[in-house]
Structure formats: C-alpha cells, structure tokens
Design a protein around this motif. Structure first.
Motif, short mmCIF file in Angstrom:
data_model
loop_
_atom_site.label_atom_id
_atom_site.label_comp_id
_atom_site.label_asym_id
_atom_site.label_seq_id
_atom_site.Cartn_x
_atom_site.Cartn_y
_atom_site.Cartn_z
N SER A 1 0.82 -1.23 0.00
CA SER A 1 0.00 0.00 0.00
C SER A 1 0.84 1.27 0.00
CB SER A 1 -0.93 0.01 1.22
OG SER A 1 -0.20 -0.11 2.42
N ASP A 2 2.13 1.15 0.35
CA ASP A 2 2.98 2.34 0.35
C ASP A 2 3.15 2.90 -1.06
OD1 ASP A 2 3.31 2.31 3.08
OD2 ASP A 2 5.19 1.20 3.04
N LYS B 1 0.50 5.37 -1.74
CA LYS B 1 0.75 6.63 -1.02
C LYS B 1 1.66 7.55 -1.82
CE LYS B 1 0.15 4.78 3.67
NZ LYS B 1 0.80 4.56 4.98
N LYS C 1 -8.09 7.15 5.07
CA LYS C 1 -7.89 6.23 6.18
C LYS C 1 -7.18 5.00 5.62
CE LYS C 1 -10.33 4.69 10.31
NZ LYS C 1 -11.64 4.61 10.99
N TRP C 2 -5.88 5.01 5.74
CA TRP C 2 -5.06 4.05 5.02
C TRP C 2 -5.23 2.62 5.49
CZ3 TRP C 2 -3.22 4.83 0.45
CH2 TRP C 2 -2.96 6.13 0.01
N ASP C 3 -5.54 2.41 6.77
CA ASP C 3 -5.74 1.03 7.22
C ASP C 3 -6.97 0.42 6.55
OD1 ASP C 3 -7.38 2.76 8.53
OD2 ASP C 3 -7.29 1.75 10.47
N GLN C 4 -8.03 1.21 6.40
CA GLN C 4 -9.21 0.72 5.70
C GLN C 4 -8.99 0.65 4.19
OE1 GLN C 4 -12.89 2.68 6.60
NE2 GLN C 4 -12.75 2.29 8.80
N LYS D 1 -6.34 -0.32 2.64
CA LYS D 1 -5.71 -1.60 2.33
C LYS D 1 -6.75 -2.72 2.33
CE LYS D 1 -1.82 -4.52 3.69
NZ LYS D 1 -0.68 -4.68 4.63
N GLU D 2 -7.66 -2.67 3.30
CA GLU D 2 -8.71 -3.70 3.38
C GLU D 2 -9.66 -3.62 2.19
OE1 GLU D 2 -12.39 -4.94 6.36
OE2 GLU D 2 -10.85 -3.53 7.03
N SER E 1 -8.00 -4.89 -0.97
CA SER E 1 -7.89 -6.35 -1.02
C SER E 1 -9.21 -7.00 -1.42
CB SER E 1 -7.42 -6.89 0.34
OG SER E 1 -8.39 -6.64 1.35
N GLN F 1 -11.53 9.77 6.61
CA GLN F 1 -11.77 10.06 8.01
C GLN F 1 -11.69 11.56 8.24
OE1 GLN F 1 -8.67 8.44 10.48
NE2 GLN F 1 -7.07 8.87 8.98
#
Length: 484
Positions: A131-132, A135, A175-178, A180-181, A184, A211
């Motif tokens: 995911s980087d 970014k 919101k980078w954590d979401q 990635k999800e 996927s 967010q």
C-alpha cells in the motif's frame, strides 16, 4: 526343442511389453503439454502446450496489474491521477504453478512420470500488495489539494470586549488502514475480467475510505482554557508624551497584545521588551539614569509595565518581581508604578487564576488600555489605596563656577522632593471588605538641588555628584542616547 521355442516366444513377449511400456512412459513423461483437466484459477490450461501457456500466463498477469483503478468518493469530486493496480502496489504471480510445471521436465523418467501423474488439477494465482506505493500517488500534497487543510478555531475580542469564537474547519484524509482492506476486497483472484467482451478496458472501482481530521485548535479546546470574559481594565494617559515616547509605549503594547498565560505561568516583561524592540524598534525619548531624566532610547516602556502592575493587583495575582521608579511618574499614583531596567530590574507576576489569562493591550486616543480576560469570580473585586508616609526634602549642594560674577548664584539642578509611600490592596467579596493587605513600601529618593556659586566667603561647598556607577541601570528605557 518345443520348450526352447516357447521360452523364446515368452522372452520376446516380455521384451516387446517392456519396450511398449518404456516407450509409453517415455512419451508420457516427455510430452510438452500440461496434464488434462488442469485449471489455473478460472483458466483451463490442461492439454495445452507448456511454453504457450507460460507465455500467455505472463501476459495475463501483466494485464491484471495494468487494469485501471478508479478511486471515487461520494462527497467529493476528486481529481485523481490515472492509476492501475500496479500503481496501488498490487502484483500477481503464479510461482507455485510455474514451479510445478518445471518439475514435469526435471529429474529421471520415473520422477517425471510421478510428477505428471500426481499433478494437481487446481491452481490459484497469488496476489501481493504494497500500500505504500499508492501513497506515492495519493500523496499528502494531493490530499491537501482535494480536501483542503484544517483551519484552527479562533478566539476574538470584539470592540465591546465580548469573547467570541470563529469555528474550526475540519477536513478529510484517507484512512489508510481501511484503504488496504478495501483494496484487497476488489483485487481480482482470477482472469475473468480479462475475458469480458462488453468493455474494452475493464476497471476496478474503489470507494475512498475517508476520516475526519480536526485542527489542533477547536472551539472546545479554546473554551477549556477558561477565557470567559473581561476581568479588569486599567487605563493610563500618555499626556503630553512626545512622538518618540508614544511610539515606544505603542510598540510595547503591541508586543504584549494577545499574550495568553496558562495557569501557573509567570509573566516576564523583559521578554516583551525584547519582542517589541525586534518587531517595532524603539525611538528616542527621555529615560531615567541615576534618578535623572536624560536623553535615551525606549523611554516610556515602563508605562506599560506599570499599567500591567495595576491590572495584576486588581486581579489579585501574585507579584513575583517589582520595583518602583527612582522618580514618581505622572500617569499613576505614587507606589503603584513598576519600573524596568534591562539586566537590572524586571517586572514579573504569576497567573494564579487557575485558568488561562489573555492580555489585551492597545493605545488609542493617547491612552494606554490594558485588559485581562479569563475566569474570575464576579462577586470578588480588588481596590488599591496609597498612603504618603513621609516627604523627603531635597538636599542642597554647591559647586564653584569662577565664570560667574562674585557673589552670584545659578541653579544648575532644580532638585525634587522625595517620598515614602505605603500601598495597600483591598479585597472585597459581595461589596464587603474582607482584607486590607500592605503590598509595598516604596521610597522615591529626593534629588539634590545644585547651585553654582562664585563667592568670596568660605562657605563649605558640597560636591553635587556621587561616584559614578560603572554601568548605571537605564530605567524606563533600553539605553541612553550615547549607547550606555
């Protein structure tokens, strides 16, 4: 003879059988086609030439990585750079399948036969994601362009001394954590998209997870500081101050204006003087050196510290450091002034209100106004009272001046009366006096009256000046005109 013939026939049969089995095994093991019934994800590759499949496989994997990625958001019209799955750090491989194919042509005959015989019929493509990489496309600068920058809330004091607030402005960020999800979930795990006939370039769509990002300063955080209302206002007049002195007072007031002291903070007037000199500079105006008004730079800055002193006393704050001038000032009663001499005398007080304290300072219509804003009991007030304890006469001294005519006198220094003053702080609760406290006992030393004489008498003459200090402090300014 008959037995020998039968034995030969049996031997020949086994030789032929072995040759047939060996030949079949050899052809089975060395065929270039993939075993039948084999599928790679949704792609049927069984019975196809290995070289052709491997070549087409690399093309399909590259085509998957080059699928367009469309990033969208419901609440924003985004200007998004052209993206592919590869730009999002997605890569596809089939390394396990390729490794299994390589075993079909490696090792001895039996090994090849076993590998082909037991070759699995179902294989899957593998997916990795970094995911980087995305970014690097949707950078913080891009986020600022698309969603803006958070704006802090602002506290303002109206011309009517009301405390009002301009609300903060929040913004959005990925919101980078979401992210990635979500990514996927939309990544294809087979080649079905590549087989679609209804569109030339199939695309992957993803709703950008956002967010809310609030600024560091909000209305809530400002209100928590407790700057609720105006507590006290003290005004002193600039009177007949010259242009230089008026400028210096304004410069110090401007440097002071808007200062916020947190609970327990100690106010340091020396830092305000430094800030004022850096931002506005000081002009020539009379300063006090050794009890005398002399030409200097920065004259008048003590009107700000003295007015502040009165505001602090009327708010019941703790005075940490304060000293009266050598000479009485015209803009405040004796005993209620606070002098400043860089490197010698400072004025400091402590914010003991329990909440933040905002200081407003301004010069308007030749008046200096200093106000405190914060939290303070409305039924509590402080008053100030001064009591003249003693008047000190100016001493008289003489100096000889042979240029004068015999028996004549000339006033070289008029001199001034000195005073001893006691100052009191009176505390009231609900209008009733609850305490009267002595806050200082100040002495304003008299300045000697000096006469120049030329007499034939033997009258004793007193020197007018005491030995000079190596570096006498400059009160109510920053330096004398000659730079000392």
């Amino acid at each position: 003879m008959k037995k020998i013939h039968i034995s030969f026939i049996v031997f020949a049969f086994f030789i032929l059988l072995f040759a047939f089995v060996f030949g079949w095994l050899y052809m089975y093991a060395h065929q270039s086609k993939i075993p039948p019934g084999v599928h790679l994800s949704d792609w049927s590759v069984g019975g196809q030439n290995q070289t052709t499949v491997l070549h087409e496989l690399d093309e399909k994997l590259t085509a998957l990585e080059n699928l367009p990625l469309t990033v969208q958001s419901e609440n924003n019209n985004l200007s998004v750079p052209d993206l592919t799955l590869a730009d999002a750090g997605v890569s596809f491989s089939a390394d396990k399948f390729k490794q299994a194919l390589s075993t079909l042509s490696e090792g001895g005959l039996i090994q090849r036969v076993v590998h082909r015989w037991h070759f699995s019929e179902q294989w899957e493509i593998e997916t990795t994601m970094d995911s980087d990489q995305l970014k690097q496309k949707l950078t913080p600068e891009w986020e600022k362009e698309q969603f803006g920058t958070p704006v802090n809330a602002v506290r303002q004091i109206t011309p009517n001394d009301e405390v009002v607030y301009v609300p903060e402005q929040s913004t959005r960020r990925i919101k980078w954590d979401q992210m990635k999800e979500k990514l996927s979930q939309v990544i294809p795990d087979d080649f079905s998209l590549l087989a679609q006939k209804d569109q030339t370039t199939p695309s992957i769509f993803i709703d950008l997870p956002l967010q809310e990002v609030k600024p560091s300063v909000t209305i809530a955080s400002l209100k928590e500081e407790g700057i609720e209302r105006k507590i006290i206002e003290v005004t002193t007049s600039l009177g007949s101050s010259g242009e230089g002195r008026a400028h210096n007072v304004s410069a110090a007031a401007s440097a002071l204006n808007g200062l916020v002291l947190k609970p327990g903070d100690i106010f340091d007037y020396g830092s305000i003087v430094e800030k004022a000199e850096k931002e506005s500079g000081f002009q020539e105006a009379p300063v006090i050196v050794k009890g005398q008004l002399v030409p200097g730079v920065g004259g008048g800055i003590c009107q700000v510290s003295s007015t502040l002193y009165n505001a602090a006393l009327r708010t019941g704050l703790e005075i940490v450091e304060r000293r009266n001038h050598s000479l009485p000032v015209s803009y405040l009663p004796k005993g209620l002034d606070a002098t400043f001499a860089s490197g010698f005398i400072n004025f400091r007080f402590k914010n003991t209100t329990g909440k933040s304290l905002l200081i407003k300072a301004d010069v308007k219509d030749r008046e200096l106004l200093i106000s405190f804003f914060g939290t303070f009991p409305e039924n509590v007030s402080y008053e100030l009272d001064t009591n003249l304890l003693e008047t000190l006469s100016a001493p008289l001294s003489y100096v000889t001046d042979a240029s004068l005519s015999p028996g004549s006198e000339v006033v070289r220094q008029a001199g001034s009366t000195g005073y001893v003053v006691a100052s009191y702080q009176i505390k009231k609760v609900d209008g009733e006096v609850v305490s009267r406290k002595l806050i200082s006992k100040d002495t304003y030393r008299p300045q000697e009256r000096v006469l120049a004489v030329n007499r034939n008498t033997h009258q004793k003459e007193t020197p007018s000046d005491s030995p000079d200090m190596e570096s006498p402090p400059v009160e109510d300014g920053v330096r004398t005109e000659n730079g000392n």
